[in-house]
Scaffold this motif. Structure first.
Motif, PDB file in Angstrom:
ATOM      1  N   PRO A 188       0.808  -1.228   0.000  1.00 61.28           N
ATOM      2  CA  PRO A 188       0.000   0.000   0.000  1.00 61.28           C
ATOM      3  C   PRO A 188       0.838   1.274   0.000  1.00 61.28           C
ATOM      4  O   PRO A 188       0.579   2.193  -0.773  1.00 61.28           O
ATOM      5  CB  PRO A 188      -0.816  -0.130   1.302  1.00 61.28           C
ATOM      6  N   SER A 189       1.870   1.325   0.851  1.00 64.99           N
ATOM      7  CA  SER A 189       2.714   2.515   0.909  1.00 64.99           C
ATOM      8  C   SER A 189       3.533   2.682  -0.366  1.00 64.99           C
ATOM      9  O   SER A 189       3.717   3.799  -0.857  1.00 64.99           O
ATOM     10  CB  SER A 189       3.651   2.434   2.121  1.00 64.99           C
ATOM     11  N   ILE A 190       4.023   1.557  -0.918  1.00 61.02           N
ATOM     12  CA  ILE A 190       4.834   1.626  -2.141  1.00 61.02           C
ATOM     13  C   ILE A 190       3.991   2.152  -3.298  1.00 61.02           C
ATOM     14  O   ILE A 190       4.417   3.038  -4.044  1.00 61.02           O
ATOM     15  CB  ILE A 190       5.427   0.246  -2.477  1.00 61.02           C
ATOM     16  N   VAL A 191       2.798   1.597  -3.456  1.00 58.68           N
ATOM     17  CA  VAL A 191       1.932   2.014  -4.557  1.00 58.68           C
ATOM     18  C   VAL A 191       1.540   3.475  -4.404  1.00 58.68           C
ATOM     19  O   VAL A 191       1.498   4.229  -5.386  1.00 58.68           O
ATOM     20  CB  VAL A 191       0.683   1.110  -4.631  1.00 58.68           C
ATOM     21  N   THR A 192       1.259   3.884  -3.174  1.00 61.70           N
ATOM     22  CA  THR A 192       0.923   5.295  -2.944  1.00 61.70           C
ATOM     23  C   THR A 192       2.059   6.202  -3.386  1.00 61.70           C
ATOM     24  O   THR A 192       1.853   7.196  -4.090  1.00 61.70           O
ATOM     25  CB  THR A 192       0.610   5.531  -1.458  1.00 61.70           C
ATOM     26  N   GLY A 193       3.287   5.852  -2.994  1.00 69.42           N
ATOM     27  CA  GLY A 193       4.436   6.648  -3.398  1.00 69.42           C
ATOM     28  C   GLY A 193       4.656   6.643  -4.898  1.00 69.42           C
ATOM     29  O   GLY A 193       4.977   7.683  -5.492  1.00 69.42           O
ATOM     30  N   VAL A 194       4.471   5.484  -5.531  1.00 69.21           N
ATOM     31  CA  VAL A 194       4.681   5.373  -6.975  1.00 69.21           C
ATOM     32  C   VAL A 194       3.654   6.200  -7.737  1.00 69.21           C
ATOM     33  O   VAL A 194       3.991   6.931  -8.678  1.00 69.21           O
ATOM     34  CB  VAL A 194       4.618   3.894  -7.415  1.00 69.21           C
ATOM     35  N   VAL A 195       2.391   6.103  -7.342  1.00 67.83           N
ATOM     36  CA  VAL A 195       1.335   6.824  -8.059  1.00 67.83           C
ATOM     37  C   VAL A 195       1.485   8.333  -7.876  1.00 67.83           C
ATOM     38  O   VAL A 195       1.322   9.109  -8.822  1.00 67.83           O
ATOM     39  CB  VAL A 195      -0.053   6.348  -7.587  1.00 67.83           C
ATOM     40  N   ILE A 196       1.824   8.761  -6.658  1.00 70.62           N
ATOM     41  CA  ILE A 196       2.016  10.191  -6.421  1.00 70.62           C
ATOM     42  C   ILE A 196       3.206  10.712  -7.212  1.00 70.62           C
ATOM     43  O   ILE A 196       3.164  11.807  -7.800  1.00 70.62           O
ATOM     44  CB  ILE A 196       2.183  10.458  -4.915  1.00 70.62           C
TER      45      ILE A 196
END
Length: 294
Positions: A188-196
Motif C-alpha cells: 500500500p505505501s509503495i503504490v501510494t508513493g509510486v502513483v504520487i
C-alpha cells in the motif's frame, strides 16, 4: 501565561496556518477548473493542436504525456525498488552506504531545469538521441529516481522487524522473506508513493523542454511499428507533452483561442494529477488484499 492557554493559542495558530494553506490550494484549483472545464469536450481531448487556427485540441500532447510517463516509470521503478531493498534490507551502516544516501539526497534536490540541461547535453547531444521520447524518459528517470527510492525505502522500513524474524523462523532466506513477506506488506505505501510520483512526473515541463522537445508531429495511429517515426509507439520521435504545450502556448502561442486552449489544457492536467493522488491509496489497498489474501 498558563500552559493550557499557551497550548490553545499554539493549536489555534497551527490550525490557522493549515487552513490558510488548504484555502489557497482550493482557490487555485477552483480558479483553474472553473476556467477550463467549460471548454472540455471529446473533440478537444482527441483533436490535433493547431498553431494558427482556432478549434485545436490536445490529443497528441495528452497521448505523449501518458506514453512518456509509462516509459519513465518502467525505467525508474525497477532501479528504485532494487536500490530501496538493498539500502533497507542488506546495506550496513558504512561509508559507502552513507555516500549513496547523500547522493540520493543531492539528486532529489536538483532543480528540474538542471536535470533537463544535463539530459540535453548527455542524451540529446553526446549520445545523439536527439529531441525524443527516450531522451525525455531517461531524463525523468534521473529526476524521479531519488524520490521514488526514498519513498519505497520508507515503506519498507515501516514493516516491523517481527515479520522478518518470523520469515527466518520459517526457514526462509532473507531474499525470500523480502519477496514473500516484506514487499506484500509494504505494497500500500509503495503504490501510494509510486502513483504520487507518477503524478509529479506527468506534470513536469522544464526537464522535457530540453529533452523530449517542443514539437508534436502528426502521428499515424494505424501504424504500431515502434521503429517508424510516424508511429505513436516510436520512442525516437520528438514529443511535446501536455505540460510543455501549456507553457509553449502561453509563451509564444498565436492561435485566436489561445486562452481557451490554455485553460482547457490546464484543467485536464490538474484533473489527471488529482486522479493520480486520489487513486493511490485505493489501489494500494486493493493490491494489499490480493497479495496477502486478507
Amino acid at each position: 501565561m498558563k500552559a493550557k492557554t499557551a497550548d490553545k493559542i499554539a493549536t489555534a495558530v497551527i490550525y490557522g496556518i493549515a487552513g490558510s494553506v488548504a484555502l489557497v490550494l482550493a482557490a487555485m484549483l477552483a480558479f483553474i477548473l472553473v476556467r477550463g472545464l467549460p471548454h472540455l469536450s471529446w473533440h478537444f481531448l482527441t483533436a490535433q493542436a493547431r498553431s494558427f487556427e482556432a478549434g485545436g485540441g490536445i490529443g497528441i500532447q495528452l497521448f505523449n504525456s501518458f506514453y512518456l510517463l509509462i516509459l519513465a516509470m518502467l525505467i525508474s521503478f525497477p532501479i528504485a525498488l532494487g536500490a530501496a531493498i538493498y539500502l533497507n534490507e542488506y546495506a550496513k551502516p558504512t561509508v559507502w552506504t552513507s555516500m549513496v544516501r547523500t547522493a540520493i539526497e543531492v539528486m532529489s534536490s536538483l532543480p528540474s531545469v538542471v536535470v533537463g540541461l544535463f539530459g540535453f547535453l548527455i542524451f540529446v547531444v553526446k549520445l545523439k538521441l536527439g529531441f525524443s521520447i527516450i531522451s525525455g524518459a531517461i531524463a525523468l528517470t534521473f529526476f524521479n529516481l531519488p524520490i521514488l527510492t526514498r519513498s519505497i525505502e520508507t515503506s519498507l522500513s515501516q514493516i516491523p522487524n517481527l515479520q522478518r524474524e518470523a520469515g527466518a523462523a520459517l526457514g526462509l532466506s532473507r531474499f525470500e522473506t523480502v519477496i514473500h513477506i516484506i514487499l506484500p506488506a509494504a505494497v500500500p505505501s509503495i503504490v501510494t508513493g509510486v502513483v504520487i510520483s507518477a503524478g509529479r512526473v506527468f506534470g513536469e515541463a522544464a526537464a522535457l523542454i530540453f529533452t523530449a522537445g517542443q514539437s508534436a508531429p502528426s502521428l499515424d495511429f494505424g501504424d504500431w511499428n515502434p521503429f517508424n517515426l510516424a508511429s505513436p509507439l516510436s520512442p525516437f520521435r520528438p514529443a511535446e507533452t501536455l505540460a510543455v504545450h501549456i507553457w509553449k502556448i502561453n509563451s509564444e502561442g498565436i492561435m485566436p483561442d489561445l486562452s481557451l486552449v490554455s485553460a482547457g489544457a490546464s484543467a485536464v492536467l490538474i484533473i489527471v494529477v488529482l486522479l493520480f493522488n486520489f487513486s493511490a491509496r485505493r489501489l494500494g489497498t486493493l493490491l494489499y488484499k490480493k497479495l496477502t489474501k486478507s
